[in-house]
Design a protein around this motif. Structure first.
Motif, mmCIF file in Angstrom:
data_model
loop_
_atom_site.group_PDB
_atom_site.id
_atom_site.type_symbol
_atom_site.label_atom_id
_atom_site.label_comp_id
_atom_site.label_asym_id
_atom_site.label_seq_id
_atom_site.Cartn_x
_atom_site.Cartn_y
_atom_site.Cartn_z
ATOM 1 N N SER A 454 11.664 44.598 8.855
ATOM 2 C CA SER A 454 12.576 44.942 7.706
ATOM 3 C C SER A 454 12.197 44.781 6.283
ATOM 4 N N LEU A 455 11.975 45.741 5.528
ATOM 5 C CA LEU A 455 11.519 46.074 4.451
ATOM 6 C C LEU A 455 10.662 44.882 3.409
ATOM 7 N N ASP A 456 11.381 43.753 3.510
ATOM 8 C CA ASP A 456 10.954 42.674 2.560
ATOM 9 C C ASP A 456 9.566 42.191 3.926
ATOM 10 N N GLN A 457 9.955 41.612 5.231
ATOM 11 C CA GLN A 457 8.962 41.201 5.717
ATOM 12 C C GLN A 457 8.102 42.285 5.986
ATOM 13 N N ALA A 458 8.229 43.163 6.169
ATOM 14 C CA ALA A 458 7.083 44.474 6.201
ATOM 15 C C ALA A 458 5.940 43.585 4.012
ATOM 16 N N ARG A 459 6.883 43.258 3.504
ATOM 17 C CA ARG A 459 6.286 43.368 2.298
ATOM 18 C C ARG A 459 5.564 42.022 1.808
ATOM 19 N N ALA A 460 5.932 40.921 3.075
ATOM 20 C CA ALA A 460 5.680 39.238 3.138
ATOM 21 C C ALA A 460 5.289 39.742 3.825
ATOM 22 N N THR A 461 4.644 40.103 5.061
ATOM 23 C CA THR A 461 3.389 40.346 5.868
ATOM 24 C C THR A 461 1.907 40.704 4.908
ATOM 25 N N ILE A 462 2.303 41.994 4.612
ATOM 26 C CA ILE A 462 0.986 42.162 3.384
ATOM 27 C C ILE A 462 0.393 41.472 2.332
ATOM 28 N N ALA A 463 1.553 41.063 1.697
ATOM 29 C CA ALA A 463 1.341 39.660 1.126
ATOM 30 C C ALA A 463 0.294 38.617 1.479
ATOM 31 N N GLN A 464 0.724 37.989 2.797
ATOM 32 C CA GLN A 464 0.357 37.273 3.085
ATOM 33 C C GLN A 464 -0.945 37.644 4.100
ATOM 34 N N LEU A 465 -1.204 38.787 4.330
ATOM 35 C CA LEU A 465 -2.638 39.153 4.732
ATOM 36 C C LEU A 465 -3.964 39.472 3.495
ATOM 37 N N VAL A 466 -2.461 40.266 1.922
ATOM 38 C CA VAL A 466 -4.048 40.460 0.786
ATOM 39 C C VAL A 466 -4.587 39.214 0.488
ATOM 40 N N ASP A 467 -3.830 38.631 0.495
ATOM 41 C CA ASP A 467 -4.053 37.267 -0.363
ATOM 42 C C ASP A 467 -5.184 36.452 1.285
#
Length: 509
Positions: A454-467
């Motif tokens: 989902s859009l929220d899941q994709a953003r959360a995955t990216i945020a975790q990877l980026v951090d």
């Protein structure tokens, strides 16, 4: 009569052994507390609802308080007696350890850590002084060897013990474990050491110098700790703290330079060898100590390590240091100490460069191996630097020079930690911004949503990877800067002349 008493060994047999154990155990506990909290900062931060950078105040507040109290040790011992000062310091250390463990807010914990540092600061030099009093001259070198081993072993066990306790029980127990040790040592001091109490007199203390020192050091450390959160000099409070620290420091220098009995004897800086050696020590130790704080935080907040395994990874530094210490001690009597110091600090720079290649996929041994290699250089750094610094001053100035050296080393560790953690957070923020921009612009979100996210899941995955990647890049950046500082600290040591006299065992404290 007093001179002869100094040479006598008032304690013998079992009493002598027990008193030696009490003094060594005291030193072990005080040194242990400088590193035991390093791996527990994420636990404490999570429990108190504060950021990781605020959590480092727990470390810096203890170091600063300890540094401030070291120059007062001689006056306290002369005014109240060496044994009495030692005993009350131990009792105070135990009481503040209880209060640290009971703390429910950051303010309370920092205040109690300051109390711990103020009580613990004199304990290390006093334990050494008392060891020299209770042992006969022919056994003093061996006694100081055992004492020195506690100084080396305690930082090894600190991260391991702190991590294990935090994971198995709670962070409060890293302070509660001091209670039985403090009680035992205080009781032992009262029962065993009363015979070697030193005479007292109404000594004058440099009150103005002490107040000025507290003013500028307090303002500087608060500025460094709060600066990042208050946008540095764009905030009026930070500007006022900076001005207070600068003016306080300049007035402190002027006052201490003209005072007959200064709280810090600045006259030792007229010796070029001492000045250069202490400058090298301060820069190198600040960089080393800052890395010892940052690495456990990174391992726990970004790499998924428990406090226990973060402690294991960082403790490897001490293993090689213990092995190399006797070798370096022998080399120090034969080789040019400047060459040994230069090699030691450059070695620390080399191990910092090895860490520049760390990334978010690094395994345990990739992280632990540079730590172990770092330990090889530590004795080359510390032992000959003592010879260089204290061998450059007059014999009657050795005690004052050792106090100044200990003060600046401890202060450098606190200031270096504050600066490095701020730089680490800022670097991670910049890296996070760049990575987020890149990942959002190259269709990563669309690629993830195409795979069923989902859009929220994709953003959360990216945020975790980026951090995770941002802090890995920030850590590499800090160690690249560390390598540069180490090289500079190693090179300036050649500005000092070779020492003209030998320094007695344990004179650094």
């Amino acid at each position: 009569m007093n001179g002869k008493a100094e040479e006598m060994a008032p304690l013998k047999g079992v009493s002598l052994i027990l008193a030696g154990v009490v003094l060594a155990l005291t030193n072990f506990m005080v040194v242990l507390d400088t590193t035991i909290a390093n791996v527990s900062v994420p636990h404490i931060a999570g429990s108190l609802g504060i950021s990781g950078s605020q959590g480092t105040w727990i470390i810096t507040s203890y170091a600063v308080a300890e540094a401030v109290c070291v120059p007062l040790t001689g006056w306290l011992a002369g005014r109240f007696g060496t044994v009495r000062t030692f005993t009350f310091g131990m009792i105070g250390f135990g009481v503040f350890s209880v209060l640290c463990g009971l703390s429910t807010t950051l303010g309370m914990l920092v205040a109690c850590r300051i109390g711990q540092g103020l009580c613990g600061g004199p304990l290390m030099p006093l334990s050494q002084t008392l060891l020299m009093r209770i042992f006969p001259p022919q056994q003093r070198a061996q006694a100081m060897g055992v004492w020195a081993m506690t100084t080396v072993v305690a930082p090894i066990l600190g991260p391991i013990l702190g991590g294990t306790i935090s994971d198995s029980w709670s962070w409060h127990w890293i302070f509660f474990i001091n209670i039985p040790v403090a009680a035992l040592c205080a009781f032992g001091a009262m029962r065993l050491l009363s015979k070697v109490e030193t005479p007292t007199s109404k000594l004058r203390v440099d009150r103005v110098g002490l107040m000025l020192m507290l003013l500028w050091i307090g303002a500087l450390q608060i500025m460094l700790d709060l600066g990042r959160e208050h946008d540095w000099f764009n905030d009026t409070t930070i500007v006022m703290l900076g001005v207070t620290a600068l003016i306080g420091f300049l007035v402190f220098l002027a006052w201490e330079g003209t005072e007959d009995q200064p709280i810090v004897d600045l006259r030792v800086f007229r010796h070029r060898g001492f000045t250069v050696a202490v400058a090298s020590l301060s820069f190198a130790f600040a960089t080393f100590f800052a890395s010892a704080v940052i690495i456990p935080q990174w391992l726990q907040t970004s790499m998924g390590y428990t406090a226990t395994y973060a402690g294991y990874a960082t403790a490897f530094t001490g293993v090689a240091a213990v092995i190399m210490s006797p070798i370096v001690a022998k080399l120090s009597t034969k080789a040019d100490p400047r060459a040994l110091v230069c090699f030691g600090i450059l070695w620390l720079g080399f191990t910092s460069l090895l860490r520049v290649h760390w990334n978010s996929q690094a395994d345990f041994w990739s992280l632990a191996f540079p730590q172990m290699l770092q330990g090889i250089g530590m004795p080359f750094f510390f032992i000959p630097l003592t010879t260089l610094a204290l061998g450059s001053v007059r014999p009657e100035e050795t005690a004052s020079a050792a106090g100044v050296m200990s003060f600046l080393r401890t202060m450098a560790g606190a200031i270096g930690t504050s600066i490095a953690t701020t730089a680490w957070d800022d670097s991670a923020r910049v890296a996070r911004s760049e990575l987020t921009s890149k990942l959002n612009s190259d269709g990563t979100v669309n690629a993830l949503t195409a795979q069923g996210f989902s859009l929220d899941q994709a953003r959360a995955t990216i945020a975790q990877l980026v951090d995770k990647e941002a802090f890995a890049l920030a850590t590499s950046h800090i160690f690249l800067l560390s390598a540069i500082v180490f090289v500079a600290a190693a090179m300036i040591i050649w500005l000092t002349p070779r020492p003209t006299r030998a320094v007695g065992p344990g004179a650094a404290h």
